[in-house]
Scaffold this motif. Structure first.
Motif, PDB file in Angstrom:
ATOM      1  N   UNK A 243       0.914  -2.309 -12.504  1.00  0.00           N
ATOM      2  CA  UNK A 243       0.623  -1.386 -11.406  1.00  0.00           C
ATOM      3  C   UNK A 243      -0.828  -1.512 -10.940  1.00  0.00           C
ATOM      4  N   UNK A 244      -1.697  -2.016 -11.814  1.00  0.00           N
ATOM      5  CA  UNK A 244      -3.101  -2.170 -11.477  1.00  0.00           C
ATOM      6  C   UNK A 244      -3.290  -3.127 -10.300  1.00  0.00           C
ATOM      7  N   UNK A 245      -2.357  -4.073 -10.159  1.00  0.00           N
ATOM      8  CA  UNK A 245      -2.491  -5.105  -9.135  1.00  0.00           C
ATOM      9  C   UNK A 245      -1.684  -4.786  -7.873  1.00  0.00           C
ATOM     10  N   UNK A 246      -1.131  -3.597  -7.817  1.00  0.00           N
ATOM     11  CA  UNK A 246      -0.386  -3.140  -6.643  1.00  0.00           C
ATOM     12  C   UNK A 246      -1.372  -2.492  -5.670  1.00  0.00           C
ATOM     13  N   UNK A 247      -1.582  -3.132  -4.523  1.00  0.00           N
ATOM     14  CA  UNK A 247      -2.578  -2.634  -3.569  1.00  0.00           C
ATOM     15  C   UNK A 247      -2.206  -1.277  -2.982  1.00  0.00           C
ATOM     16  N   UNK A 248      -0.948  -0.901  -3.062  1.00  0.00           N
ATOM     17  CA  UNK A 248      -0.537   0.406  -2.531  1.00  0.00           C
ATOM     18  C   UNK A 248      -0.832   1.535  -3.507  1.00  0.00           C
ATOM     19  N   UNK A 249      -1.237   1.179  -4.725  1.00  0.00           N
ATOM     20  CA  UNK A 249      -1.521   2.193  -5.742  1.00  0.00           C
ATOM     21  C   UNK A 249      -2.961   2.073  -6.247  1.00  0.00           C
ATOM     22  N   UNK A 250      -3.884   1.817  -5.352  1.00  0.00           N
ATOM     23  CA  UNK A 250      -5.277   1.643  -5.763  1.00  0.00           C
ATOM     24  C   UNK A 250      -5.819   2.938  -6.338  1.00  0.00           C
ATOM     25  N   UNK A 251      -6.429   2.839  -7.494  1.00  0.00           N
ATOM     26  CA  UNK A 251      -7.000   4.011  -8.146  1.00  0.00           C
ATOM     27  C   UNK A 251      -8.287   3.613  -8.877  1.00  0.00           C
TER      28      UNK A 251
END
Length: 517
Positions: A243-251
């Motif tokens: 999930x860290x590399x999912x640009x839609x879930x930047x945190x």
């Protein structure tokens, strides 16, 4: 009388028997004495140019010792491919080689009258690859950061291949070409910085079952093409958060992160104190500072950093071991690239500048508003405002001037017109593949060079490495000439001194109030 004659006769007979029994030994002794006497007689007539030095004796003895160690009566240790295409015999050192003035010369001459000479290399002048770190940069990409022999990259054709070896042996290995990036623009010395980008055609470790990334580093040397297989990264089962590399879930954890170059030399604890307090206030609570100790963080400097480390605002990396490898400015290109990829997914923006430089934005602006206006760019450069490191403004009187912080009293700006000055920069790290000291040339997206009206940096060159009072001259004028260079009074940083001091007291208390220069 008869008895005395008999005794004398017996003694003579005994002496004759003794000499007869040891006649061979006596002959050797007499011959040796004769040779020594002959040499002593001829020595004055020998030319003075004939001599045997101590180094030549050591060389001869070492050759003899080497031949004894390999059970050989010859100076040739290894002979590879002794016969060439034309039938000539090739030997690294001939069996009948002789030593002349420290030089091993061969007596054998080829048929065409040419004396054949050979050269045998031992060891390595520089390592093929020195690994510092490697990081996953996405679901199918990795970055490997290290050093490599600069002559190898200048005169040979080294190449890299990346291989993923799954922990589960039922899964197939995956191999791809690595894209090498030389980030130091030719500034390397014995070693140059190399960033290898490994991008695979599909997701690597998609089942999260673990595995190892191998880097196959090939020298590309025409004479000796060697490949080293290096395990650079190991992922244990269920260790990857995709999930860290999912640009839609930047945190991102931080809004702004500072990546510092190698700190070396005899740094001033007071100047470091001022720098960290100023920027901790400037960037705000959602910021972090990563410093790299290449020998410059002595105990007094560490005492200045310790409160901020305990507060979680500063991370200090000990990189002194890199001094073994001679690269440009304590391998700062390698260090900043490691920092870029290590914190690639932890910050929206990463800043690159030095600890004698202070970032400043115009009044009535905030760092967040400035950065929002630059979001469309992957990188922007920051214009330099060069300040004198020895001219101080004494408007408050000499006594009070010496008690002020460095950026308060060093208030004279160099206004000499020059073609260009060095810039520093900031990047959105997810868009950058590799970086440099003054800017990145390996990124996707746009670079903006026109941000001088909204963000600049004040550069107090050399002040960080002076363990003394920086003021060499106290002045009152608004425009002066010093060493044929024009300066103007600039109180932009001076006016912030009190606010920064109060921020430090509120944040970490007064534990640094007695810090020395």
């Amino acid at each position: 009388m008869a008895k005395e004659k008999d005794q004398t006769t017996k003694d003579k007979n005994l002496l004759i028997c003794f000499l007869w029994n040891f006649s061979a030994e006596l002959k050797l002794i007499l011959m040796a004495l004769l040779v020594l006497c002959t040499l002593a007689t001829l020595l004055p007539f020998i030319p003075s140019s004939f001599s045997i030095s101590a180094s030549e004796l050591r060389f001869c003895i070492s050759r003899i010792a080497a031949s004894d160690a390999v059970n050989s009566t010859s100076l040739a240790v290894v002979v590879q491919n002794p016969e060439s295409d034309n039938g000539f015999i090739k030997r690294p050192f001939a069996d009948n080689a002789v030593v002349d003035n420290g030089d091993i010369k061969q007596k054998s001459v080829l048929n065409n009258g040419v004396t054949k000479r050979s050269f045998t290399g031992y060891g390595w002048a520089a390592y093929n690859f020195v690994l510092m770190s490697s990081y996953r940069g996405g679901v199918n990409t990795f970055a490997v950061i290290g050093l490599s022999s600069k002559p190898l990259h200048v005169y040979a054709h080294p190449s890299y291949r990346c291989e993923w070896v799954p922990l589960n042996r039922s899964e197939n290995r995956v191999l791809t070409d690595g894209n090498k990036i030389l980030t130091d623009w030719g500034y390397g010395r014995v070693y140059t910085t190399v960033v290898v980008n490994c991008t695979f055609p599909a997701t690597v470790n998609s089942e999260n079952s673990g595995g190892t990334l191998l880097l196959h580093a090939t020298t590309g040397d025409a004479d000796r093409n060697v490949t080293d297989s290096i395990p650079v990264l190991t992922e244990t089962p269920n260790a990857v958060d995709f999930d860290l590399y999912d640009t839609t879930r930047r945190r991102e954890k931080y809004d702004y992160l500072y990546c510092g170059s190698s700190l070396y030399g005899n740094l001033s604890p007071q100047r470091v104190r001022e720098w960290i307090a100023y920027h901790a206030r400037f960037f705000g609570e959602r910021s972090h500072f990563v410093l790299h100790d290449a020998g410059g963080v002595q105990e007094e400097v560490l005492e200045v950093l310790r409160p901020w480390i305990e507060l979680g605002r500063v991370t200090l990396h000990d990189i002194r071991d890199q001094e073994r490898f001679d690269g440009y400015y304590h391998n700062q290109f390698m260090v900043v690239n490691d920092c870029l990829h290590r914190y690639r997914f932890d910050a929206k923006w990463i800043f690159f500048f030095d600890v004698d430089e202070f970032i400043r934005i115009p009044p009535n602006n905030t760092i967040s508003s400035v950065m929002e206006s630059l979001e469309e760019y992957s990188q922007f450069t920051i214009e330099q405002m060069p300040m004198s490191s020895q001219l101080c403004f004494s408007g408050d009187g000499p006594a009070r001037t010496y008690r002020k912080w460095g950026f308060e009293k060093l208030a004279y700006r160099d206004v000499k017109k020059v073609p260009r000055r060095d810039r520093k920069y900031a990047v959105q790290p997810r868009n950058v593949f590799a970086t440099g000291v003054h800017m990145s040339q390996n990124l996707q997206g746009k670079t903006y060079h026109g941000a001088g009206s909204i963000i600049r940096y004040f550069h107090y060159h050399g002040s960080i490495s002076q363990r003394r009072e920086p003021c060499r001259h106290l002045l009152n004028g608004t425009r002066i000439m010093f060493d044929n260079n024009p300066y103007v009074l600039d109180t932009t940083m001076r006016d912030l001194g009190l606010a920064v001091k109060m921020f430090e007291i509120r944040t970490i208390g007064d534990r640094l109030i007695r810090t020395r220069q």
